[in-house]
Structures are given as structure tokens and as C-alpha cells.
Design a protein around this motif. Structure first.
Motif, PDB file in Angstrom:
ATOM      1  N   MET A  58       0.812  -1.032  -0.065  1.00 18.01           N
ATOM      2  CA  MET A  58      -0.014   0.091  -0.101  1.00 18.01           C
ATOM      3  C   MET A  58       0.855   1.295  -0.028  1.00 18.01           C
ATOM      4  SD  MET A  58      -2.771   1.328   3.066  1.00 18.01           S
ATOM      5  CE  MET A  58      -4.011  -0.145   2.276  1.00 18.01           C
ATOM      6  N   THR A  59       0.569   2.221  -0.828  1.00 15.28           N
ATOM      7  CA  THR A  59       1.363   3.152  -0.947  1.00 15.28           C
ATOM      8  C   THR A  59       0.434   4.584  -1.048  1.00 15.28           C
ATOM      9  OG1 THR A  59       3.067   2.261  -2.348  1.00 15.28           O
ATOM     10  CG2 THR A  59       3.128   4.572  -2.505  1.00 15.28           C
ATOM     11  N   LEU A  60       0.777   5.700  -0.229  1.00 21.54           N
ATOM     12  CA  LEU A  60       0.171   6.853  -0.299  1.00 21.54           C
ATOM     13  C   LEU A  60       1.039   7.844  -1.158  1.00 21.54           C
ATOM     14  CD1 LEU A  60      -1.509   9.300   0.362  1.00 21.54           C
ATOM     15  CD2 LEU A  60      -0.313   9.526   2.524  1.00 21.54           C
ATOM     16  N   PHE A  61       0.612   8.160  -2.267  1.00 20.92           N
ATOM     17  CA  PHE A  61       1.354   9.224  -3.172  1.00 20.92           C
ATOM     18  C   PHE A  61       0.704  10.898  -3.135  1.00 20.92           C
ATOM     19  CE2 PHE A  61       1.820   5.140  -5.477  1.00 20.92           C
ATOM     20  CZ  PHE A  61       3.173   5.230  -6.051  1.00 20.92           C
TER      21      PHE A  61
ATOM     22  N   LYS B 280       0.753  14.737  -5.098  1.00 23.05           N
ATOM     23  CA  LYS B 280       1.175  15.413  -6.153  1.00 23.05           C
ATOM     24  C   LYS B 280       1.888  16.541  -6.132  1.00 23.05           C
ATOM     25  CE  LYS B 280      -1.220  15.193 -10.770  1.00 23.05           C
ATOM     26  NZ  LYS B 280      -2.425  15.291 -11.307  1.00 23.05           N
ATOM     27  N   LYS B 281       3.104  16.709  -6.739  1.00 21.31           N
ATOM     28  CA  LYS B 281       3.804  17.897  -6.543  1.00 21.31           C
ATOM     29  C   LYS B 281       4.141  18.200  -8.054  1.00 21.31           C
ATOM     30  CE  LYS B 281       8.043  19.986  -4.518  1.00 21.31           C
ATOM     31  NZ  LYS B 281       8.903  19.663  -3.835  1.00 21.31           N
ATOM     32  N   ASP B 282       3.992  19.388  -8.665  1.00 23.42           N
ATOM     33  CA  ASP B 282       4.261  19.753  -9.909  1.00 23.42           C
ATOM     34  C   ASP B 282       3.932  18.971 -10.931  1.00 23.42           C
ATOM     35  OD1 ASP B 282       5.865  22.076  -8.856  1.00 23.42           O
ATOM     36  OD2 ASP B 282       7.602  20.702  -8.596  1.00 23.42           O
ATOM     37  N   GLY B 283       2.529  18.465 -10.646  1.00 23.65           N
ATOM     38  CA  GLY B 283       2.037  17.669 -11.760  1.00 23.65           C
ATOM     39  C   GLY B 283       2.290  16.003 -11.908  1.00 23.65           C
ATOM     40  N   LYS B 284       3.103  15.799 -10.816  1.00 17.25           N
ATOM     41  CA  LYS B 284       3.650  14.331 -10.762  1.00 17.25           C
ATOM     42  C   LYS B 284       3.531  13.768  -9.506  1.00 17.25           C
ATOM     43  CE  LYS B 284       7.442  14.957 -14.059  1.00 17.25           C
ATOM     44  NZ  LYS B 284       8.856  14.997 -14.562  1.00 17.25           N
ATOM     45  N   TYR B 285       3.161  12.458  -9.311  1.00 15.79           N
ATOM     46  CA  TYR B 285       2.924  11.794  -8.079  1.00 15.79           C
ATOM     47  C   TYR B 285       4.265  11.357  -7.602  1.00 15.79           C
ATOM     48  CZ  TYR B 285      -2.104  11.786  -8.934  1.00 15.79           C
ATOM     49  OH  TYR B 285      -3.387  12.096  -8.898  1.00 15.79           O
ATOM     50  N   TYR B 286       4.345  11.242  -6.188  1.00 14.55           N
ATOM     51  CA  TYR B 286       5.471  10.692  -5.622  1.00 14.55           C
ATOM     52  C   TYR B 286       5.041  10.122  -4.097  1.00 14.55           C
ATOM     53  CZ  TYR B 286       8.204  14.107  -8.165  1.00 14.55           C
ATOM     54  OH  TYR B 286       8.357  15.086  -9.391  1.00 14.55           O
ATOM     55  N   SER B 287       5.875   8.962  -4.004  1.00 15.28           N
ATOM     56  CA  SER B 287       5.270   8.108  -2.677  1.00 15.28           C
ATOM     57  C   SER B 287       5.908   9.056  -1.354  1.00 15.28           C
ATOM     58  CB  SER B 287       6.414   6.937  -2.932  1.00 15.28           C
ATOM     59  OG  SER B 287       5.898   6.243  -1.458  1.00 15.28           O
ATOM     60  N   LEU B 288       4.723   9.301  -0.512  1.00 13.72           N
ATOM     61  CA  LEU B 288       5.121   9.809   0.620  1.00 13.72           C
ATOM     62  C   LEU B 288       4.971   8.757   1.865  1.00 13.72           C
ATOM     63  CD1 LEU B 288       5.164  12.347   2.140  1.00 13.72           C
ATOM     64  CD2 LEU B 288       2.699  12.314   2.555  1.00 13.72           C
ATOM     65  N   ARG B 289       4.496   7.781   1.852  1.00 10.72           N
ATOM     66  CA  ARG B 289       4.402   6.686   2.529  1.00 10.72           C
ATOM     67  C   ARG B 289       4.157   5.122   1.997  1.00 10.72           C
ATOM     68  NH1 ARG B 289       5.634  10.473   4.995  1.00 10.72           N
ATOM     69  NH2 ARG B 289       4.996  11.205   7.165  1.00 10.72           N
TER      70      ARG B 289
END
Length: 160
Positions: A137-140, A142-151
Motif C-alpha cells: 500500500m502506498t500513499l502518493f 502530487k507535486k508539480d503535476g507528478k505523483y511521489y510516494s510519501l508513505r
């Protein structure tokens, strides 16, 4: 006549006040869940392709404040620490093995700025035999139009 005019003025003032106090509903963005799922799957594919080369580098997967909860280990905090952790564990995957990730579900926030992904992974050896598999399970964000994994966290299907 003055009474009628005064009543009309009061009634129209009240109506004007009610109309001006009307609460506007916020505009909600149209969320395309299939598009978000494709974007998240592309992030997972990029991560797997890079990891499978055996050379872990900055791949644009993790957010700056990311935390990962690896199996049988303490949480790893921060993008740089996560990359170092992956570098130190890359031999357990890359030597004749390939990992893959499959996004099964995504749950975006109403504005699409956060997405919870649920998926499964598998690790194949050089004969394409599954040597490990499990769920994650991943929480993404969005920054500057792109998704990044936060957790993110995962669990293996294999017994301990």
C-alpha cells in the motif's frame, strides 16, 4: 402609498440580502481514476525497471519527506535514507531476480492531489519461478503535476 413602498423596500432588501449570502459550492475537479491508475502503474514500472538493473539511483519515486516501512525492519525516514537503504539491499533482488509491481486499486482524494494505491508484487528468479510475492500500500502526493510516494509498506505472502 408610503406604506406599500416601505414594505416593498424591506422585502426587496431581505431578498437581496438572502441572495448575496448564498454559499457557493466549491468547484470539484473531475477525477479520471483510470488515468491516475495508469500514472501510478507507470511510476511502479519505472521503480521496478531501475531496481532490477542493480543500480539504485534517484528515480523520482519518493517525496522528500517519504517514509517507507520495509518488511522485518524499522521505518526508513527521508528520500535520501530510503535510497541508501535500497542500495544496501539491492543484491537480494537484482542477482538473477526481477521484481514487478501491479497496481490493483487506486483511491484518489477529491482533488486528485493524494492517491492511496493498493497492489501486489512478485519477485522471479532467472527461471521465472516466483521466489517472493506479497501486497503493498502506498500513499502518493502530487507535486508539480507528478505523483511521489510519501508513505509505503508491504507484506510478504511467504511464511516467516
Amino acid at each position: 402609498m408610503k406604506k406599500l413602498f416601505s414594505k416593498a423596500l424591506v422585502v426587496s432588501s431581505v431578498l437581496l440580502l438572502l441572495i448575496s449570502c448564498k454559499k457557493e459550492e466549491p468547484v470539484t475537479a473531475t477525477i479520471d481514476i483510470n488515468q491516475i491508475k495508469k500514472e501510478i502503474q507507470a511510476k511502479e514500472n519505472e521503480f521496478a525497471d531501475t531496481y532490477n538493473t542493480g543500480v539504485v539511483k534517484e528515480i523520482g519515486y519518493f517525496a522528500d519527506g517519504a517514509i517507507t516501512f520495509p518488511q522485518n525492519n524499522q521505518p526508513v525516514i527521508g528520500k535520501e535514507a530510503i535510497i541508501e537503504y535500497l542500495k544496501s539491499h539491492v543484491d537480494s533482488i537484482s542477482k538473477g531476480r526481477k521484481i514487478s509491481f501491479t497496481t490493483t486499486e487506486v483511491f484518489p482524494s477529491k482533488d486528485g492531489e493524494q492517491v492511496v494505491e493498493i497492489g501486489y508484487y512478485k519477485v522471479l528468479d532467472s527461471t521465472n519461478t516466483v521466489v517472493n510475492s506479497g501486497n503493498y500500500m502506498t500513499l502518493f502526493v502530487k507535486k508539480d503535476g507528478k505523483y511521489y510516494s510519501l508513505r509505503d509498506m508491504s507484506t510478504s505472502d511467504l511464511p516467516n
